[in-house]
Design an enzyme around this catalytic site. Sequence first.
Site, PDB file in Angstrom:
ATOM      1  N   HIS A 270       7.583   0.473 -28.810  1.00 36.55           N
ATOM      2  CA  HIS A 270       6.998  -0.499 -29.031  1.00 36.55           C
ATOM      3  C   HIS A 270       7.638  -1.714 -29.996  1.00 36.55           C
ATOM      4  O   HIS A 270       8.292  -2.320 -29.885  1.00 36.55           O
ATOM      5  CB  HIS A 270       5.421  -0.852 -29.950  1.00 36.55           C
ATOM      6  CG  HIS A 270       5.005  -2.363 -30.227  1.00 36.55           C
ATOM      7  ND1 HIS A 270       4.240  -2.931 -29.370  1.00 36.55           N
ATOM      8  CD2 HIS A 270       6.003  -3.106 -31.126  1.00 36.55           C
ATOM      9  CE1 HIS A 270       3.689  -4.478 -29.651  1.00 36.55           C
ATOM     10  NE2 HIS A 270       4.824  -4.440 -30.388  1.00 36.55           N
ATOM     11  N   GLU A 271       8.126  -1.057 -31.614  1.00 41.47           N
ATOM     12  CA  GLU A 271       9.244  -2.492 -32.954  1.00 41.47           C
ATOM     13  C   GLU A 271      10.813  -1.668 -31.946  1.00 41.47           C
ATOM     14  O   GLU A 271      11.411  -2.676 -31.396  1.00 41.47           O
ATOM     15  CB  GLU A 271       9.523  -0.622 -33.659  1.00 41.47           C
ATOM     16  CG  GLU A 271       7.955  -1.693 -34.181  1.00 41.47           C
ATOM     17  CD  GLU A 271       7.460  -2.311 -34.407  1.00 41.47           C
ATOM     18  OE1 GLU A 271       7.902  -3.436 -34.019  1.00 41.47           O
ATOM     19  OE2 GLU A 271       5.612  -2.641 -34.367  1.00 41.47           O
ATOM     20  N   HIS A 274      10.981  -5.161 -29.661  1.00 39.46           N
ATOM     21  CA  HIS A 274      11.096  -6.077 -30.497  1.00 39.46           C
ATOM     22  C   HIS A 274      13.017  -6.065 -30.962  1.00 39.46           C
ATOM     23  O   HIS A 274      13.609  -7.189 -30.601  1.00 39.46           O
ATOM     24  CB  HIS A 274      10.602  -5.979 -31.742  1.00 39.46           C
ATOM     25  CG  HIS A 274       9.060  -7.002 -31.138  1.00 39.46           C
ATOM     26  ND1 HIS A 274       9.085  -8.107 -30.999  1.00 39.46           N
ATOM     27  CD2 HIS A 274       8.119  -5.845 -31.758  1.00 39.46           C
ATOM     28  CE1 HIS A 274       7.457  -7.996 -30.824  1.00 39.46           C
ATOM     29  NE2 HIS A 274       6.952  -6.757 -31.161  1.00 39.46           N
ATOM     30  N   GLU A 300       6.969 -10.391 -27.800  1.00 41.94           N
ATOM     31  CA  GLU A 300       5.824  -9.617 -27.622  1.00 41.94           C
ATOM     32  C   GLU A 300       5.864  -8.726 -26.314  1.00 41.94           C
ATOM     33  O   GLU A 300       5.870  -7.743 -26.347  1.00 41.94           O
ATOM     34  CB  GLU A 300       4.297 -10.287 -28.511  1.00 41.94           C
ATOM     35  CG  GLU A 300       3.244  -8.583 -28.238  1.00 41.94           C
ATOM     36  CD  GLU A 300       3.590  -7.994 -29.516  1.00 41.94           C
ATOM     37  OE1 GLU A 300       4.227  -8.658 -29.839  1.00 41.94           O
ATOM     38  OE2 GLU A 300       3.042  -6.758 -29.646  1.00 41.94           O
TER      39      GLU A 300
END
Lengths: 506, 506
Positions: A270-271, A274, A300
């Site tokens: 997830h990170e 980003h 997001e």
Amino acid sequence: MYYEDMEQLRKLDRERIRLSQAAAVLHWDQECYLPPEGVEDRAEQLAVLQGLAHEKLIDPRLGELLDKLDEDVPPAVPPAENEFPARDFLRVLRRDYGRARKLPGDFVRECAKAEGLSQAAWIEARKQKDYAAFAPHLEKMIDLARKKAEYWGWEKTRLYDGLLDFHEPGLGVKELAALFGPLREHLQGFLKKITAQPQPEGAFFHQTYDSSKQDTFCREVLAGLGFNARRGRLDLSAHPFTTTLGFNDVRITTRYGKNDPLSGLFSVIHEGGHAFYELGMDPSLRSSCLAEGTSMGIHESQSRLWENVIGRSRSFWRPWFPCLKKYFPDQLGGTGFDEFYRAVNTVIPGPIRVEADEVSYSLHIILRFEMEERLFAGSLTVNELPAAWNTAMKDYLGVECADDAEGILQDVHWSMGAFGYFPSYALGNLYALQFWEKLCTDIPGVEEALEKQEYGLIHNWLREKIHRKGRSAEPAVLIKEITERELSLESFLRYIKTKYSELYGL
Amino acid sequence: MYYEDMEQLRKLDRERIRLSQAAAVLHWDQECYLPPEGVEDRAEQLAVLQGLAHEKLIDPRLGELLDKLDEDVPPAVPPAENEFPARDFLRVLRRDYGRARKLPGDFVRECAKAEGLSQAAWIEARKQKDYAAFAPHLEKMIDLARKKAEYWGWEKTRLYDGLLDFHEPGLGVKELAALFGPLREHLQGFLKKITAQPQPEGAFFHQTYDSSKQDTFCREVLAGLGFNARRGRLDLSAHPFTTTLGFNDVRITTRYGKNDPLSGLFSVIHEGGHAFYELGMDPSLRSSCLAEGTSMGIHESQSRLWENVIGRSRSFWRPWFPCLKKYFPDQLGGTGFDEFYRAVNTVIPGPIRVEADEVSYSLHIILRFEMEERLFAGSLTVNELPAAWNTAMKDYLGVECADDAEGILQDVHWSMGAFGYFPSYALGNLYALQFWEKLCTDIPGVEEALEKQEYGLIHNWLREKIHRKGRSAEPAVLIKEITERELSLESFLRYIKTKYSELYGL
């Protein structure tokens, strides 16, 4: 004159960005390495840096240059930086400057102070499961948020629109309601069908997984996904986050659960999503206000694309599951691929947003959006909020909250006055799938590429279409340009219904 | 008025300190964790922070307040901060402000630029073992250092005095020559006697020592010495250093050698000594210009006291050697205590300063002091320097330098223009032993305490007499106050001769 003024403006912008990056380093250190008793000094250091960064953003010289450059017409062929999107730069900086200038210094200081008190009260209230202790602070934060939107110039009847626009330019109450209303109905109905089915077991989650082995596996996956360790780092912190400390320095964090071999990994992916966005900016945007994600929702979309659409897919796990097994032969040796895949995609509605599966997740967000909308419209009071929350949880997700800690007090956002922020999480899902469908059309054989652990074409597409543009393209323009239509539910619902109908035999 | 002005002055000072601390965080991160490609952004971030910190130091409001407070007489009983040494604060801040104001902005920028070029040239020249490539930069740095001392107001004939005074207030060429001349003669003669003796074998150094075990042992020693992990950290970096990021946040670094179980540890103890000083400041000095070591020499006395006087003593190793053995039973199982103690204190003169033993070390420094003195007096040119260096190395230490890399080019200091800095290392030795003798008189049974791994009384003595005062006591006042005499050679020579006569059977 144009180029001299532009150069001067970019210099002012750059100094401010350097200060913000310095503050980001201090913040990163605070989350990852700060000795416990260093917090007080750190808070003062951050206050000084943030104060100076704010001073530089509201510097009247910036306003004068913006005004002059508005009237000046640039010569046809710029001499040097011909790739730098100067018009976008002026538009975005004018917006940032305008927003900041409109807030009186006293008001900014009042907000900072109230925020500190409110966050401390929230931490304590959550610990004590005592909403009443937090309610006055929430009231205050709502009041300040209203005032902020008013200062920004929004009409009294449209203050929540102003807050939404701050996080996702162009999307207000009307637009979000038109998306979230139908989305809620679809997901509610679909969720009911799923929960009527038998659930997979996933017994392997109830074993112990050595943290340092999890860490090694995560680093292998992160490198495999193409994260360049020369331009970033992975560290540990209590709450996973991504932070940009420089054009070539984007850092992510995670934490490992003893009994769950995957929650740390999904945070990393997830990170990582980003981070890929932040690392994909065009070099011409470097150290300018354009070198950031264009909105919270688009940001997001990148993290959710990697975490869920890719990271929870069959094709992704085909090669990575055997690799994971090598790290944990005792725990996973007896687990078959299908069993594992089902466990990774189990749908069990629960009270906590950050632990929610792909189907439930957006319902948590829509609930929060509706609460915020009613709070700002005046049709719901702070005192009525917990009851309304619990009723909606039951209605949308079929979940009973045991107490306020796992209900209304679970998120930090409101204690910080970050109203209008939550919708970006659900928007991220919608953006992600609308991008992904187009990506799959543009690049045939994406699933085969995932099975071969080849991510280069995906990165190239995302970088070319989205990342490199930073804030030079507004989110509404971006989605239209790339997918040839406005943001809608279609792609996301198609994805959810296809994937989970198959998984749950519907 | 007095208290309002003082409050205002302290606020200005505090903001500057906060910015310097923020810069220190960025610098620490750069040495320990920065991704390789992040260096360029980091340099710009640091330039912005350091520029702002300098701006705040030369802020004319600071000068006005200093002037006003000079004339104002404070009321007899200060209302609040009655423990804050306001007069010392004014004296020190006036000195810092005065020094900074005297340097024109253009000159400061020229220095920064020349320093960057000079350091880069030095790195390359050392790699190529080519002094000639560095010589023009050294010439330039000497020229700038002269100018700096002139700006500070020193007479043309006393420019080196000005540089020395900057590092060690009150000690100039005359005072240092009076100390270092006799010191050199004593050490030269003593070293000749030692090198005529048979050397211990220390064969255990030629084995392999796992880094992570070294690290665990070092952390055990550091904690045992009383380093509070809630107020600091130990990390790894290419060159060990200590940095103060806040009143409760002092960090040290080390690095581990594969074949040497002790060089990493001695760095930890050395930097730990610096850290104890920084952590021992009185709380009333917090975030003021007084909360720093009072001079380079006094700072170095603390690191050398812990590293050498304590860390290389018999009493220290009595309990720690068995502990070290537990970590490395294969490598050290057959080594007796006396053999180990002799190996830890082997005296072998070599060309490299940072690897030098206690007896040789000061000779390396005196050599550098004499070179600097002659360079600034004009009795030695940059071109003549390498030959003079090599002659002195042979004369003082009996060492031949194989090339410029292990000769004249070994240290970074001159490439940064840090002339007048080296003497503080040798002064550190002198201060350390003069303090230590007094400490041993004041606290009976120090050796027994070390054998019991009890360091509390030593810490208390150092904190009470030295650390807590920070910059409020000048070094010359400090040594006189504590030991009842001026700085001299006696204690150091007594220590060296006693310890090494016994070790080498002289």
